[in-house]
Structures are given as structure tokens and as C-alpha cells.
Design a protein around this motif. Structure first.
Motif, mmCIF file in Angstrom:
data_model
loop_
_atom_site.group_PDB
_atom_site.id
_atom_site.type_symbol
_atom_site.label_atom_id
_atom_site.label_comp_id
_atom_site.label_asym_id
_atom_site.label_seq_id
_atom_site.Cartn_x
_atom_site.Cartn_y
_atom_site.Cartn_z
ATOM 1 N N LEU A 290 0.835 -1.196 0.000
ATOM 2 C CA LEU A 290 0.000 0.000 0.000
ATOM 3 C C LEU A 290 0.868 1.243 0.000
ATOM 4 C CD1 LEU A 290 -3.023 -0.340 2.455
ATOM 5 C CD2 LEU A 290 -3.045 0.141 0.015
ATOM 6 N N GLU A 291 1.908 1.206 0.819
ATOM 7 C CA GLU A 291 2.819 2.345 0.920
ATOM 8 C C GLU A 291 3.520 2.590 -0.420
ATOM 9 O OE1 GLU A 291 2.816 4.399 3.225
ATOM 10 O OE2 GLU A 291 4.556 5.604 2.629
ATOM 11 N N ARG A 292 3.871 1.495 -1.094
ATOM 12 C CA ARG A 292 4.524 1.638 -2.393
ATOM 13 C C ARG A 292 3.578 2.302 -3.394
ATOM 14 N NH1 ARG A 292 6.573 -3.488 -5.709
ATOM 15 N NH2 ARG A 292 7.679 -3.975 -3.788
ATOM 16 N N ALA A 293 2.307 1.893 -3.378
ATOM 17 C CA ALA A 293 1.328 2.472 -4.297
ATOM 18 C C ALA A 293 1.111 3.958 -3.976
ATOM 19 C CB ALA A 293 0.016 1.709 -4.218
ATOM 20 N N ARG A 294 1.053 4.256 -2.676
ATOM 21 C CA ARG A 294 0.870 5.646 -2.262
ATOM 22 C C ARG A 294 2.043 6.503 -2.748
ATOM 23 N NH1 ARG A 294 -2.257 6.668 1.836
ATOM 24 N NH2 ARG A 294 -1.741 4.705 2.857
#
Ligand SMILES: Nc1nc2c(ncn2[C@@H]2O[C@H](COP(=O)(O)OP(=O)(O)O)[C@@H](O)[C@H]2O)c(=O)[nH]1
Ligand SMILES: [Mg+2]
Length: 309
Positions: A256-260
Motif C-alpha cells: 500500500l505504501e509503495r502504491a501511495r
């Protein structure tokens, strides 16, 4: 066969071409990425540290260790310091040269800012391509401690900070806030004087640091990369961290952090471009005729009075 089909047929040249398209920001690359995204899953290991700390030398040895475990490995060397394929990357290539004959190893460098999300965006997009291609493990080497434009900790599952006994290296890391984001610490060049002192300093500082998700205790290891000393231990520490992520259900949060991060990168790069194009509006802000918010709204094509929340 078209590029997509060749990619799925495991043609390494198709992978290289796909990365080039994505890196340059061509629509063809975006279209390909859209079809491939979400396929595959690799363990993404980021290595960061000052130039010359030994990131490439360590990566070279870690590739060897991963191959011993029969993993299929990709390396992404990201150089935010040079807009052209500069000296640092040339050095990276040379240090990992011996793996070029191995079809299970793919080494690639990125330096271009052409992509929609700049270099950071290109890095994450390339990771998606490498995962889709089927690599088990991806090492991402990036220069810079903390202030790097490619925030490696946000795109990697495990972040390794490479330090050396050189005076000031650790101090710089403390200042830049990297202490909080690295999952594994390695003091490379342990054959040089002063190594033990750095290790002690790091351990003391880490004991005082805020608790990590799931109670992870970042280990401090030592290595002499050119001799292969400390490499199995480093690999084991990376694996232990991965195991920790699995056991505490933290991998999904990483993704999720990577996508953000990727979305943020696109917005940032877009903002930069728009700002360069909107010179007339910038001049009006400088004169006090427009507020920065009003100018930003106009550049983004949003009606005035709508505030970005
Ligand atoms: N003495 C010593 N030199 C090392 C060690 N690891 C790397 N080097 C040397 O340090 C230089 C920079 O290494 P490199 O891997 O390119 O660093 P990077 O810029 O972080 O990728 C090279 O000349 C390496 O041979 C080490 O453990 N001990
Ligand atoms: Mg390097």
C-alpha cells in the motif's frame, strides 16, 4: 509477436525494452504496464548509503548468495545524482559484471527522469515490470542517505543501510533520519579501522529508538564485501526481516505504501512540470497579484475557490 507476448514468453530483451519505454514515459510503456501490473511477487530489498560505501560490491555478493538458493534475481541501480548514465552506474555495472552471463540474473540501471512520476515513479514502475517477469528477488541500489529523491524505504520490503567506518558516516545517518527507516544495518569495509566503534554507536542509538512495527529489532552486521565476509549473515538478516513481515501481516501495508508513493510521485512530477509551464502565473505570484494557492488551482485546471484538501 508483439512486446506484450514476448514479455510473457520470458524474452529478456522484451523486458529491457519495456523498462526503456516506461523509463522514457512513453504511452506504450504505460499501456503495457497496465496489463502486467499485479502479476508476480518478489522480495524487494533496498540498499542505500553514501557513494562509495560498498552498495554495489555487497549487491554483487548478495546476488551470488541468492543464486546459491536458486532464486531468480534482478538488480535495479538507481542514480538520482546524475541525469545521464554517469560514472556511478558505470562502476555498478563493472562490479556486477560477472553475473551478466547468468540468464537468471538481470541487471539494469535507471537515471532518467522522463517518466510520468520522475525517477521515483520510474523506479516503482520498473519494479512492477520485474515482478511481472517473474523474479523472486529484486535488489534496488540507490545513492543517498535520507534525502534521496527515491525514497527507497517506501518501495522496498526490506531496507538495508550500508555504512562504513569512515568518520562522519554514522553521524550523517543519525541526522538524516535514516535510523528510523532502515530494517538492517551493515557496517561494510570492516577491514578498515574504526568499525567496532561505529557498530557500538549504532547499537546504542537503536536501543533508544522508538519501537518498530511488530517489535522488529534492526540488527547491526559487519561485512568486507570484496572478500565475501559477512554476506551469508547479511542475507539471513534480510530473510529474517521478511519472515517478520509475513508473521505480522506487514507485507500488504508495504505494498500500500509503495502504491501511495507512486501516486505521490506522479503528482509531484506533474506539479513540477505544470509549474515550469506556467511562468506567467508564477510571475503574478511573485508580484503579489495571486496567492500561491490560486496559481496552483489554475495550473491544475481546478476552479478558483476550490481548495486542495
Ligand atoms: N577496503 C574495502 N573496500 C571496499 C569494501 N567494499 C567495497 N570496497 C571498495 O569501495 C569502492 C566503492 O565500492 P562500491 O561497491 O562501488 O560502492 P557504492 O558506491 O556504494 O556502490 C570500490 O573501490 C570497492 O572495491 C570493503 O569491505 N573493504
Ligand atoms: Mg554503486
Amino acid at each position: 509477436m508483439n512486446l506484450y507476448e514476448r514479455f510473457l514468453a520470458q524474452d529478456a530483451r522484451a523486458l529491457a525494452r519495456a523498462i526503456t519505454l516506461v523509463e522514457a514515459g512513453y504511452p506504450e510503456g504505460q499501456a503495457l504496464l497496465r496489463r502486467l501490473r499485479g502479476r508476480g511477487r518478489a522480495r524487494v530489498v533496498g540498499l542505500t548509503g553514501s557513494p562509495g560505501a560498498g552498495k554495489s560490491s555487497l549487491t554483487d555478493r548478495l546476488i551470488e548468495e541468492a543464486r546459491r538458493r536458486n532464486e531468480r534475481v534482478a538488480v535495479l541501480a538507481v542514480d538520482p545524482s546524475s541525469p545521464f548514465t554517469g560514472g556511478a552506474i558505470l562502476g555498478d555495472r563493472i562490479r556486477m559484471m560477472r553475473h551478466h552471463q547468468d540468464p537468471m540474473v538481470f541487471i539494469r540501471s535507471l537515471a532518467s527522469r522522463g517518466a510520468l512520476g520522475g525517477l521515483a515513479g520510474a523506479t516503482v514502475a520498473t519494479l512492477a515490470l520485474l515482478e511481472a517477469f517473474g523474479f523472486d528477488r529484486i535488489f534496488v541500489e540507490t545513492v543517498g542517505v535520507g534525502q534521496s529523491e527515491v525514497d527507497i524505504a517506501r518501495v522496498a520490503d526490506t531496507t538495508v543501510l550500508v555504512l562504513t567506518p569512515a568518520a562522519g558516516d554514522a553521524v550523517q545517518a543519525f541526522k538524516a533520519g535514516v535510523m528510523e527507516i532502515a530494517d538492517v544495518f551493515v557496517v561494510n569495509k570492516f577491514d578498515l579501522p574504526g568499525g567496532e566503534r561505529i557498530v557500538q554507536e549504532l547499537r546504542t542509538t537503536l536501543e533508544l529508538a522508538a519501537p518498530r512495527p511488530g517489535g522488529w529489532k534492526p540488527p547491526v552486521l559487519t561485512a568486507v564485501a570484496p572478500k565475501g565476509e559477512g554476506i551469508p549473515e547479511l542475507f539471513e538478516a534480510i530473510e529474517a526481516h521478511h519472515q517478520h513481515l509475513l508473521e505480522h501481516n506487514l507485507l500488504e501495508a508495504d505494498r500500500l505504501e509503495r502504491a501511495r508513493f507512486e501516486v505521490e510521485s506522479v503528482i509531484q512530477e506533474w506539479g513540477r512540470r505544470k509549474t515550469r509551464e506556467g511562468q506567467a502565473l508564477i510571475v503574478r505570484v511573485a508580484r503579489g497579484e495571486l496567492s500561491p494557492e490560486e496559481a496552483a488551482m489554475e495550473l491544475m485546471g481546478l476552479p478558483r475557490g476550490v481548495e486542495a484538501k
